[in-house]
Scaffold this motif. Sequence first.
Motif, PDB file in Angstrom:
ATOM      1  N   SER A  66       0.818  -1.207   0.000  1.00  0.00           N
ATOM      2  CA  SER A  66       0.000   0.000   0.000  1.00  0.00           C
ATOM      3  C   SER A  66       0.854   1.259   0.000  1.00  0.00           C
ATOM      4  O   SER A  66       0.467   2.270  -0.610  1.00  0.00           O
ATOM      5  N   LEU A  67       2.001   1.234   0.673  1.00  0.00           N
ATOM      6  CA  LEU A  67       2.842   2.431   0.734  1.00  0.00           C
ATOM      7  C   LEU A  67       3.384   2.794  -0.642  1.00  0.00           C
ATOM      8  O   LEU A  67       3.446   3.975  -1.013  1.00  0.00           O
ATOM      9  N   VAL A  68       3.800   1.790  -1.412  1.00  0.00           N
ATOM     10  CA  VAL A  68       4.327   2.054  -2.746  1.00  0.00           C
ATOM     11  C   VAL A  68       3.189   2.429  -3.689  1.00  0.00           C
ATOM     12  O   VAL A  68       3.314   3.358  -4.501  1.00  0.00           O
ATOM     13  N   ALA A  69       2.060   1.748  -3.588  1.00  0.00           N
ATOM     14  CA  ALA A  69       0.924   2.037  -4.464  1.00  0.00           C
ATOM     15  C   ALA A  69       0.418   3.462  -4.263  1.00  0.00           C
ATOM     16  O   ALA A  69       0.105   4.165  -5.235  1.00  0.00           O
ATOM     17  N   ASP A  70       0.339   3.908  -3.007  1.00  0.00           N
ATOM     18  CA  ASP A  70      -0.099   5.280  -2.733  1.00  0.00           C
ATOM     19  C   ASP A  70       0.809   6.289  -3.432  1.00  0.00           C
ATOM     20  O   ASP A  70       0.347   7.305  -3.956  1.00  0.00           O
ATOM     21  N   THR A  71       2.103   5.991  -3.422  1.00  0.00           N
ATOM     22  CA  THR A  71       3.078   6.920  -3.997  1.00  0.00           C
ATOM     23  C   THR A  71       2.913   7.022  -5.507  1.00  0.00           C
ATOM     24  O   THR A  71       2.956   8.118  -6.081  1.00  0.00           O
ATOM     25  N   VAL A  72       2.696   5.903  -6.164  1.00  0.00           N
ATOM     26  CA  VAL A  72       2.508   5.921  -7.622  1.00  0.00           C
ATOM     27  C   VAL A  72       1.198   6.620  -7.973  1.00  0.00           C
ATOM     28  O   VAL A  72       1.150   7.448  -8.896  1.00  0.00           O
ATOM     29  N   ARG A  73       0.141   6.320  -7.244  1.00  0.00           N
ATOM     30  CA  ARG A  73      -1.148   6.960  -7.533  1.00  0.00           C
ATOM     31  C   ARG A  73      -1.092   8.471  -7.326  1.00  0.00           C
ATOM     32  O   ARG A  73      -1.858   9.217  -7.937  1.00  0.00           O
ATOM     33  N   ALA A  74      -0.201   8.924  -6.458  1.00  0.00           N
ATOM     34  CA  ALA A  74      -0.082  10.362  -6.200  1.00  0.00           C
ATOM     35  C   ALA A  74       0.696  11.084  -7.297  1.00  0.00           C
ATOM     36  O   ALA A  74       0.872  12.300  -7.216  1.00  0.00           O
ATOM     37  N   GLY A  75       1.173  10.341  -8.308  1.00  0.00           N
ATOM     38  CA  GLY A  75       1.780  10.995  -9.453  1.00  0.00           C
ATOM     39  C   GLY A  75       3.262  10.767  -9.655  1.00  0.00           C
ATOM     40  O   GLY A  75       3.885  11.474 -10.455  1.00  0.00           O
ATOM     41  N   ALA A  76       3.850   9.799  -8.994  1.00  0.00           N
ATOM     42  CA  ALA A  76       5.284   9.557  -9.156  1.00  0.00           C
ATOM     43  C   ALA A  76       5.606   9.101 -10.576  1.00  0.00           C
ATOM     44  O   ALA A  76       5.010   8.152 -11.082  1.00  0.00           O
ATOM     45  N   GLY A  77       6.553   9.771 -11.218  1.00  0.00           N
ATOM     46  CA  GLY A  77       6.999   9.360 -12.542  1.00  0.00           C
ATOM     47  C   GLY A  77       8.119   8.352 -12.491  1.00  0.00           C
ATOM     48  O   GLY A  77       8.421   7.676 -13.477  1.00  0.00           O
ATOM     49  N   MET A  78       8.757   8.243 -11.342  1.00  0.00           N
ATOM     50  CA  MET A  78       9.774   7.238 -11.062  1.00  0.00           C
ATOM     51  C   MET A  78       9.747   6.997  -9.561  1.00  0.00           C
ATOM     52  O   MET A  78       9.191   7.789  -8.806  1.00  0.00           O
ATOM     53  N   LEU A  79      10.299   5.879  -9.141  1.00  0.00           N
ATOM     54  CA  LEU A  79      10.370   5.564  -7.720  1.00  0.00           C
ATOM     55  C   LEU A  79      11.805   5.621  -7.250  1.00  0.00           C
ATOM     56  O   LEU A  79      12.731   5.201  -7.967  1.00  0.00           O
ATOM     57  N   VAL A  80      11.996   6.139  -6.053  1.00  0.00           N
ATOM     58  CA  VAL A  80      13.315   6.176  -5.423  1.00  0.00           C
ATOM     59  C   VAL A  80      13.210   5.449  -4.083  1.00  0.00           C
ATOM     60  O   VAL A  80      12.298   5.733  -3.291  1.00  0.00           O
ATOM     61  N   VAL A  81      14.111   4.510  -3.842  1.00  0.00           N
ATOM     62  CA  VAL A  81      14.204   3.825  -2.562  1.00  0.00           C
ATOM     63  C   VAL A  81      15.488   4.295  -1.889  1.00  0.00           C
ATOM     64  O   VAL A  81      16.590   3.944  -2.305  1.00  0.00           O
ATOM     65  N   GLN A  82      15.336   5.137  -0.872  1.00  0.00           N
ATOM     66  CA  GLN A  82      16.485   5.562  -0.071  1.00  0.00           C
ATOM     67  C   GLN A  82      16.657   4.549   1.058  1.00  0.00           C
ATOM     68  O   GLN A  82      15.726   4.307   1.824  1.00  0.00           O
ATOM     69  N   THR A  83      17.834   3.966   1.157  1.00  0.00           N
ATOM     70  CA  THR A  83      18.016   2.914   2.142  1.00  0.00           C
ATOM     71  C   THR A  83      19.406   2.945   2.736  1.00  0.00           C
ATOM     72  O   THR A  83      20.348   3.474   2.143  1.00  0.00           O
ATOM     73  N   ASN A  84      19.507   2.382   3.933  1.00  0.00           N
ATOM     74  CA  ASN A  84      20.793   2.199   4.585  1.00  0.00           C
ATOM     75  C   ASN A  84      20.897   0.733   4.977  1.00  0.00           C
ATOM     76  O   ASN A  84      20.127   0.253   5.808  1.00  0.00           O
TER      77      ASN A  84
END
Length: 542
Positions: free
Chosen positions: A415-433
């Motif tokens: 759901s967290l990733v889906a919400d982000t795409v539906r909100a208009g993301a043209g690309m996804l970024v995963v910031q991680t450590n």
Amino acid sequence: MTEERDTGSGAPAGTGRRRTRRLPWRTALAAAGGLAMLLAFPGWSLPPLAVLGPAALALAVRGQRARSGAWLGLVCGLAFFVPLLSWTGIYVGAFPWLALAVSQALFLALLGAAGAAVSGLRLWPLWTAALWVADEALRGRLPLGGFPWGRLGLSQTDGAFLSLAAYGGVPLVSFAVALTRTPLAAALLALARVRRAAGGGATRGPALRTAAALVAAVLAVPLLGALAWTPLPGPSLTAGGPTRTVAVIQGDVPEAGLEFNARRRAVLDNHVQQTVQLAAAVAAGDQAQPDLVVWPENSSDIDPYRNADAARQISRAAEAIGAPILVGAVVEGPGRYLSNTGIVWDPETGPGDTYVKRHPVPLAEYVPARGFFRFFSDKVDLVRRDFAHGTEVGVLDVGGAPVGDVICFEVVYDSLVADTVRAGAGMLVVQTNNATFGYTDESEQQLAASRLRAVEFGRTVVVAATSGISAVVAPDGSLARRSELFTPAVFVEDVAQRDSTTVAERLGAAPEWVLTALGAGAVLAVAAPALRRRQRARRAAR
């Protein structure tokens, strides 16, 4: 193995001694199934074995009572989760690791019980495949928001099954793997009946036809997955929309482990230095001028809002490269909390839009009921201050690109990733450590989730890690670029900002809920008549 069942719990006809004598080989088969699933996951990377693992469990629980199925599911779960999650204990000891592994294995115990209960129904391969999805849906939500790591679908980073992510997300991929393995188990049972048949063609013919039909079903699902690739995006990073040039910085850390950021300024300086070096390469014509730069989670554990020196260093990097930087920072507040935050840092105006991680990791970024968990391990006190839960979806304008930001483990939550795409993301970024997990398979397993997301939403996914694995994932899930662990790295790539929608995006969680309802309905179809029989028996006994 007989298919006859008694009228009570669904156990095969025969004595308890017979069931006990059979349990050791079933237990061994269930353990082998767990190990086969393990080998399908990154680190071993043999995705076809994901089919054999659940097939072994299906054979083990076939015709058993629910309590025997629960035992077999637990064995399978322990054989799978204990080694799969070994990275969780690399620096904090065995207890947290084993506690997490056992808690996840208990969900497979529930699955084993349910699978045993429905194994006598017609079309039992369909119901048990749906139960896999239901079980994964449950453990992805409970307790404390769930832990959807190690789902069957996340093992399929290559091959025909991966395409199905674009039509139903990770749940549909899991269902396809499980649906393939249960006809395989049924085909093996049918072939066993052929061997036992002593009556010639009249007896063997129906069993052979059944086995042939089941083998055809085994082949049908991956064939459908192969055909499903046809309308999907290919490996091109630049097709499908206007492009932006993206730079990914992996600055590395002074040391692996929980104290990776003990020298917080050194980590920040590493990322500043790599960015300044990239600026020099751009000035020399060796690299393209980026429109935006992505730094990883924890690239600045010094709050740049409160520490003027940290702010100056980030500004120096942004001014040198002449592009905004998405910085991963630990920020003070609100109140007594900390915030795991992505900050858009403009070379002219400084800090701007932010995204605060919405799903901090329980017992790692915050500790609920601290006194209770301290009773089991004092390692909870390594989390000195709790992180806040963000409330806003992370779509940020970074250099003219609508970037969908998710932080670290958020990538495994549908759901967290889906919400982000539906909100208009043209690309996804995963910031991680990933420095806190050392040289383990955690980074590979997390990268696998990013590859599924790329296919699910038809987007390029950029992964920026402090110490690796950083990557650029094409919309078909292939790796355009990737780094190694604990090695500085810089990528510069043109990335299309896509606005297309996949079937998975449009359907959302519907496939998961439908499949969960199918599995739950099958269990009710067995449980309700059994309950009525017991009630009638009790009334008769009075």
